[in-house]
Design a protein around this motif. Structure first.
Motif, PDB file in Angstrom:
ATOM      1  N   UNK A  41      42.350  11.999  -2.867  1.00 53.21           N
ATOM      2  CA  UNK A  41      42.359  11.363  -4.187  1.00 53.21           C
ATOM      3  C   UNK A  41      41.026  10.696  -4.477  1.00 53.21           C
ATOM      4  N   UNK A  42      40.504  10.970  -5.675  1.00 49.69           N
ATOM      5  CA  UNK A  42      39.315  10.295  -6.174  1.00 49.69           C
ATOM      6  C   UNK A  42      39.788   9.287  -7.216  1.00 49.69           C
ATOM      7  N   UNK A  43      39.620   8.008  -6.942  1.00 47.11           N
ATOM      8  CA  UNK A  43      40.134   6.986  -7.852  1.00 47.11           C
ATOM      9  C   UNK A  43      39.373   6.910  -9.168  1.00 47.11           C
ATOM     10  N   UNK A  44      38.270   7.615  -9.295  1.00 48.54           N
ATOM     11  CA  UNK A  44      37.548   7.654 -10.575  1.00 48.54           C
ATOM     12  C   UNK A  44      38.365   8.335 -11.664  1.00 48.54           C
ATOM     13  N   UNK A  45      39.335   9.162 -11.285  1.00 46.69           N
ATOM     14  CA  UNK A  45      40.116   9.893 -12.281  1.00 46.69           C
ATOM     15  C   UNK A  45      41.157   9.010 -12.978  1.00 46.69           C
ATOM     16  N   UNK A  46      41.397   7.799 -12.459  1.00 45.10           N
ATOM     17  CA  UNK A  46      42.422   6.941 -13.042  1.00 45.10           C
ATOM     18  C   UNK A  46      41.791   5.826 -13.873  1.00 45.10           C
ATOM     19  N   UNK A  47      42.274   5.686 -15.091  1.00 43.39           N
ATOM     20  CA  UNK A  47      41.824   4.580 -15.944  1.00 43.39           C
ATOM     21  C   UNK A  47      42.980   3.721 -16.445  1.00 43.39           C
ATOM     22  N   UNK A  48      44.199   4.263 -16.477  1.00 43.17           N
ATOM     23  CA  UNK A  48      45.322   3.531 -17.065  1.00 43.17           C
ATOM     24  C   UNK A  48      46.461   3.349 -16.058  1.00 43.17           C
ATOM     25  N   UNK A  49      47.249   2.310 -16.305  1.00 44.38           N
ATOM     26  CA  UNK A  49      48.388   2.048 -15.420  1.00 44.38           C
ATOM     27  C   UNK A  49      49.528   1.423 -16.212  1.00 44.38           C
ATOM     28  N   UNK A  50      50.703   1.510 -15.654  1.00 45.39           N
ATOM     29  CA  UNK A  50      51.889   0.835 -16.152  1.00 45.39           C
ATOM     30  C   UNK A  50      52.804   0.602 -14.956  1.00 45.39           C
ATOM     31  N   UNK A  51      53.922  -0.033 -15.178  1.00 45.35           N
ATOM     32  CA  UNK A  51      54.862  -0.315 -14.104  1.00 45.35           C
ATOM     33  C   UNK A  51      56.036   0.658 -14.165  1.00 45.35           C
ATOM     34  N   UNK A  52      56.605   0.970 -12.998  1.00 45.10           N
ATOM     35  CA  UNK A  52      57.783   1.839 -12.977  1.00 45.10           C
ATOM     36  C   UNK A  52      58.907   1.144 -13.742  1.00 45.10           C
ATOM     37  N   UNK A  53      59.851   1.934 -14.205  1.00 50.59           N
ATOM     38  CA  UNK A  53      60.904   1.394 -15.052  1.00 50.59           C
ATOM     39  C   UNK A  53      61.780   0.374 -14.329  1.00 50.59           C
ATOM     40  N   UNK A  54      62.191   0.675 -13.123  1.00 54.22           N
ATOM     41  CA  UNK A  54      63.010  -0.255 -12.349  1.00 54.22           C
ATOM     42  C   UNK A  54      62.235  -0.696 -11.109  1.00 54.22           C
ATOM     43  N   UNK A  55      61.654  -1.872 -11.195  1.00 55.44           N
ATOM     44  CA  UNK A  55      60.868  -2.394 -10.076  1.00 55.44           C
ATOM     45  C   UNK A  55      61.780  -2.826  -8.939  1.00 55.44           C
TER      46      UNK A  55
END
Length: 197
Positions: A41-55
């Motif tokens: 995995x190259x972390x440069x490909x990720x820019x956005x995040x959210x949380x799973x529906x049921x934490x």
């Protein structure tokens, strides 16, 4: 002279107890943190995040205070590292869990005393008998907290990074959970690969 020997033995016990307390305080000052990640995995490909529906920290269908504290801390740390929170279609999904367990540990502390027995006639005279070495056994009860944070590739539904912190909880942590969550999350994310790596 007897008072002097008693005083020496009392001072040794006090010193042993003080050293044990300092060691325990040093051990509980900072949790053990470790992380693991997918090697491809190259972390440069990720820019956005959210949380799973049921934490994992939610119970009985509602959001707990623990969940709110961790969400705030995680959102703050990821935003500071260049990620952007989005409500829909994130590249990374975040899940986390926390657990507090009671633990007990038996510790042996070396002590020195003078056993007179047959040689009782030596008590109170200018000299003492040979010291007898033994161990005092103490049981210590404490709480250990564990926090896991997972980052999941949303499109592949695959875990790409996890951070784990485990440590002894101090009374301050139990009395100020929001601050404790923020400190722990910050320590865990120190191991997150930056987007420039």
């Amino acid at each position: 002279m007897t008072k002097k020997i008693s005083s020496v033995m009392l001072n040794r016990k006090f010193l042993t107890a003080t050293v044990l307390t300092l060691i325990l305080a040093a051990c509980s000052s900072k949790p053990t943190v470790r992380s693991d990640q997918a090697t491809d995995i190259n972390f440069n490909q990720y820019q956005t995040f959210s949380f799973v529906e049921e934490l994992a920290t939610d119970r009985a269908g509602y959001t707990t205070l623990v969940t709110q504290h961790f969400k705030d801390a995680i959102r703050s740390e990821l935003t500071a590292r260049g990620f952007r929170y989005v409500e829909s279609d994130p590249q990374l999904l975040v899940n986390f869990n926390s657990n507090v367990a009671n633990r007990s540990e038996t510790r042996s502390v070396p002590t020195t005393s003078y056993h007179y027995g047959y040689y009782h006639y030596r008590r109170g005279i200018v000299y003492a008998g040979f010291p007898v070495y033994s161990n005092d056994v103490n049981t210590v009860h404490y709480k250990v907290g564990t926090v896991n944070i997972d980052l999941v590739d949303a499109s592949e539904r695959r875990l790409v990074w996890e951070g784990i912190a485990e440590g002894t909880l101090k009374q301050e942590d139990l009395e100020q959970p929001r601050e404790a969550a923020a400190r722990t999350v910050a320590l865990i994310f120190e191991n997150l690969p930056t987007q420039k790596n």
